[in-house]
Motif scaffolding. Structure first.
Motif, PDB file in Angstrom:
ATOM      1  N   GLU A  59      -7.606   0.730   8.135  1.00  0.00           N
ATOM      2  CA  GLU A  59      -8.822   0.449   8.894  1.00  0.00           C
ATOM      3  C   GLU A  59      -9.794  -0.398   8.075  1.00  0.00           C
ATOM      4  OE1 GLU A  59     -12.320   2.952  11.239  1.00  0.00           O
ATOM      5  OE2 GLU A  59     -10.492   3.966  10.602  1.00  0.00           O
ATOM      6  N   GLU A  60      -9.832  -0.129   6.779  1.00  0.00           N
ATOM      7  CA  GLU A  60     -10.788  -0.818   5.901  1.00  0.00           C
ATOM      8  C   GLU A  60     -10.311  -2.196   5.477  1.00  0.00           C
ATOM      9  OE1 GLU A  60     -12.731  -0.220   1.425  1.00  0.00           O
ATOM     10  OE2 GLU A  60     -11.600   1.406   2.360  1.00  0.00           O
ATOM     11  N   GLY A 108      -3.468  -5.147   3.224  1.00  0.00           N
ATOM     12  CA  GLY A 108      -4.549  -5.291   2.244  1.00  0.00           C
ATOM     13  C   GLY A 108      -4.618  -4.188   1.205  1.00  0.00           C
ATOM     14  N   PHE A 109      -3.594  -3.334   1.156  1.00  0.00           N
ATOM     15  CA  PHE A 109      -3.614  -2.260   0.169  1.00  0.00           C
ATOM     16  C   PHE A 109      -2.212  -2.051  -0.384  1.00  0.00           C
ATOM     17  CE2 PHE A 109      -2.216  -0.160   3.978  1.00  0.00           C
ATOM     18  CZ  PHE A 109      -1.385   0.873   3.564  1.00  0.00           C
ATOM     19  N   THR A 110      -2.153  -1.375  -1.519  1.00  0.00           N
ATOM     20  CA  THR A 110      -0.874  -1.079  -2.158  1.00  0.00           C
ATOM     21  C   THR A 110      -0.601   0.421  -2.077  1.00  0.00           C
ATOM     22  OG1 THR A 110      -1.872  -0.689  -4.325  1.00  0.00           O
ATOM     23  CG2 THR A 110      -1.249  -2.967  -3.788  1.00  0.00           C
ATOM     24  N   LEU A 111       0.646   0.777  -2.390  1.00  0.00           N
ATOM     25  CA  LEU A 111       0.983   2.199  -2.446  1.00  0.00           C
ATOM     26  C   LEU A 111       0.169   2.906  -3.519  1.00  0.00           C
ATOM     27  CD1 LEU A 111       4.843   2.545  -1.951  1.00  0.00           C
ATOM     28  CD2 LEU A 111       3.029   3.340  -0.450  1.00  0.00           C
ATOM     29  N   SER A 112      -0.106   2.206  -4.596  1.00  0.00           N
ATOM     30  CA  SER A 112      -0.910   2.807  -5.663  1.00  0.00           C
ATOM     31  C   SER A 112      -2.311   3.147  -5.160  1.00  0.00           C
ATOM     32  CB  SER A 112      -1.004   1.855  -6.857  1.00  0.00           C
ATOM     33  OG  SER A 112       0.257   1.696  -7.468  1.00  0.00           O
ATOM     34  N   GLU A 113      -2.887   2.268  -4.332  1.00  0.00           N
ATOM     35  CA  GLU A 113      -4.206   2.550  -3.770  1.00  0.00           C
ATOM     36  C   GLU A 113      -4.150   3.746  -2.826  1.00  0.00           C
ATOM     37  OE1 GLU A 113      -6.887  -1.141  -2.941  1.00  0.00           O
ATOM     38  OE2 GLU A 113      -4.816  -1.772  -2.617  1.00  0.00           O
ATOM     39  N   ARG A 147       8.242  10.035  -3.637  1.00  0.00           N
ATOM     40  CA  ARG A 147       9.010  11.209  -3.219  1.00  0.00           C
ATOM     41  C   ARG A 147       9.001  11.342  -1.695  1.00  0.00           C
ATOM     42  NH1 ARG A 147       6.572  13.739  -7.887  1.00  0.00           N
ATOM     43  NH2 ARG A 147       5.063  14.897  -6.619  1.00  0.00           N
ATOM     44  N   HIS A 148       8.111  10.592  -1.051  1.00  0.00           N
ATOM     45  CA  HIS A 148       7.981  10.697   0.404  1.00  0.00           C
ATOM     46  C   HIS A 148       8.224   9.375   1.130  1.00  0.00           C
ATOM     47  CE1 HIS A 148       6.318  14.786   0.185  1.00  0.00           C
ATOM     48  NE2 HIS A 148       5.706  14.369  -0.904  1.00  0.00           N
ATOM     49  N   PHE A 149       7.874   8.258   0.486  1.00  0.00           N
ATOM     50  CA  PHE A 149       8.005   6.961   1.143  1.00  0.00           C
ATOM     51  C   PHE A 149       8.600   5.948   0.171  1.00  0.00           C
ATOM     52  CE2 PHE A 149       4.367   9.128   3.098  1.00  0.00           C
ATOM     53  CZ  PHE A 149       4.778   9.141   4.431  1.00  0.00           C
ATOM     54  N   ALA A 150       9.561   5.158   0.678  1.00  0.00           N
ATOM     55  CA  ALA A 150      10.224   4.182  -0.182  1.00  0.00           C
ATOM     56  C   ALA A 150       9.342   2.973  -0.466  1.00  0.00           C
ATOM     57  CB  ALA A 150      11.531   3.725   0.463  1.00  0.00           C
ATOM     58  N   GLY A 151       8.381   2.716   0.403  1.00  0.00           N
ATOM     59  CA  GLY A 151       7.499   1.572   0.223  1.00  0.00           C
ATOM     60  C   GLY A 151       6.347   1.634   1.206  1.00  0.00           C
ATOM     61  N   ARG A 152       5.460   0.649   1.109  1.00  0.00           N
ATOM     62  CA  ARG A 152       4.279   0.634   1.965  1.00  0.00           C
ATOM     63  C   ARG A 152       4.657   0.567   3.437  1.00  0.00           C
ATOM     64  NH1 ARG A 152       0.381  -4.325   1.105  1.00  0.00           N
ATOM     65  NH2 ARG A 152       2.201  -5.362   1.967  1.00  0.00           N
ATOM     66  N   GLU A 212      -0.525  -4.155  14.980  1.00  0.00           N
ATOM     67  CA  GLU A 212      -0.945  -5.316  14.200  1.00  0.00           C
ATOM     68  C   GLU A 212      -0.316  -5.371  12.809  1.00  0.00           C
ATOM     69  OE1 GLU A 212      -5.215  -5.431  14.121  1.00  0.00           O
ATOM     70  OE2 GLU A 212      -5.411  -5.241  16.287  1.00  0.00           O
ATOM     71  N   SER A 213       0.564  -4.454  12.505  1.00  0.00           N
ATOM     72  CA  SER A 213       1.113  -4.382  11.146  1.00  0.00           C
ATOM     73  C   SER A 213       2.391  -5.187  10.968  1.00  0.00           C
ATOM     74  CB  SER A 213       1.401  -2.925  10.784  1.00  0.00           C
ATOM     75  OG  SER A 213       2.453  -2.413  11.590  1.00  0.00           O
TER      76      SER A 213
END
Length: 206
Positions: free
Chosen positions: A25-26, A31-36, A50-55, A112-113
């Motif tokens: 939303e922001e 516009g963001f990474t998995l680290s964020e 452990r839950h998602f292979a990527g963004r 929109e993704s």
């Protein structure tokens, strides 16, 4: 940005989805990474994997949950519009706008993704269920059209979906340079009215 949320074992996956929704939303879906997302959820980046292979997988889960909510919202609108097929159909159009307003992060993840609706069987099933409610509403209403003039329910509902989506994208979400002189709800309602008059489902204006 909101404060880091605490989590317990077992709900980290949902905490990450919630964090992603805030970031989507922001900052938008790219516009963001998995680290964020991990930082937003208050965990280490390693915990995300452990839950998602990527963004994209994280966004796909946000989209799946969005379609589940969307399906519930559309189903509720359809049910409360009964017993009139016309009222039920018009209610599903209004519910589309209401969903986009209330759940912008989910809406962006869904539409929109760039994530394919067929990325996972679960996402495809949730999307299919939501479309099914719209098609059922269109099918109910189209029974009032003579068979020789009756469009397929899937086409009927697709037209209304496209109209609703266009109003949301162009005017409700304030695309640059496309500010409407009319409220989004009025724009959609009048558009649906013109469409239904063309099919002979409501009386022409006098």
């Amino acid at each position: 940005m909101r404060k880091k949320r605490g989590y317990h074992h077992g709900n980290l996956r949902q905490a990450l989805v919630d964090a992603a929704l805030e970031l989507i939303e922001e900052k938008g879906p790219t516009g963001f990474t998995l680290s964020e997302a991990a930082k937003q959820a208050g965990v280490t980046p390693a915990a995300v994997y452990r839950h998602f292979a990527g963004r994209e997988d994280l966004i796909a889960e946000a989209a799946r949950q969005g379609y589940e909510i969307f399906g519930d919202v559309i189903q509720y609108a359809y049910d409360t519009g009964q017993p009139s097929a016309l009222a039920a159909f018009e209610a599903t159009g209004r519910a589309y706008l209401a969903f986009a307003r209330k759940y912008p992060g989910h809406y962006i993840a869904m539409f929109e993704s760039g994530i394919s609706v067929n990325r996972t069987p679960e996402l495809a099933a949730a999307a299919h269920r939501a479309r099914g409610v719209l098609e059922r509403a269109a099918s109910d209403l189209s029974q009032h059209i003579p068979p020789e003039k009756r469009p397929p329910a899937s086409m009927f509902s697709a037209h209304i979906w496209a109209m609703s989506h266009g109003v949301v994208e162009l005017f409700l979400r304030n695309s640059p340079g496309t500010q409407s002189p009319f409220p989004a709800d009025e724009l959609l309602e009048s558009g649906i009215g013109i469409y239904l008059r063309g099919l002979g489902l409501i009386e022409p204006d006098r």
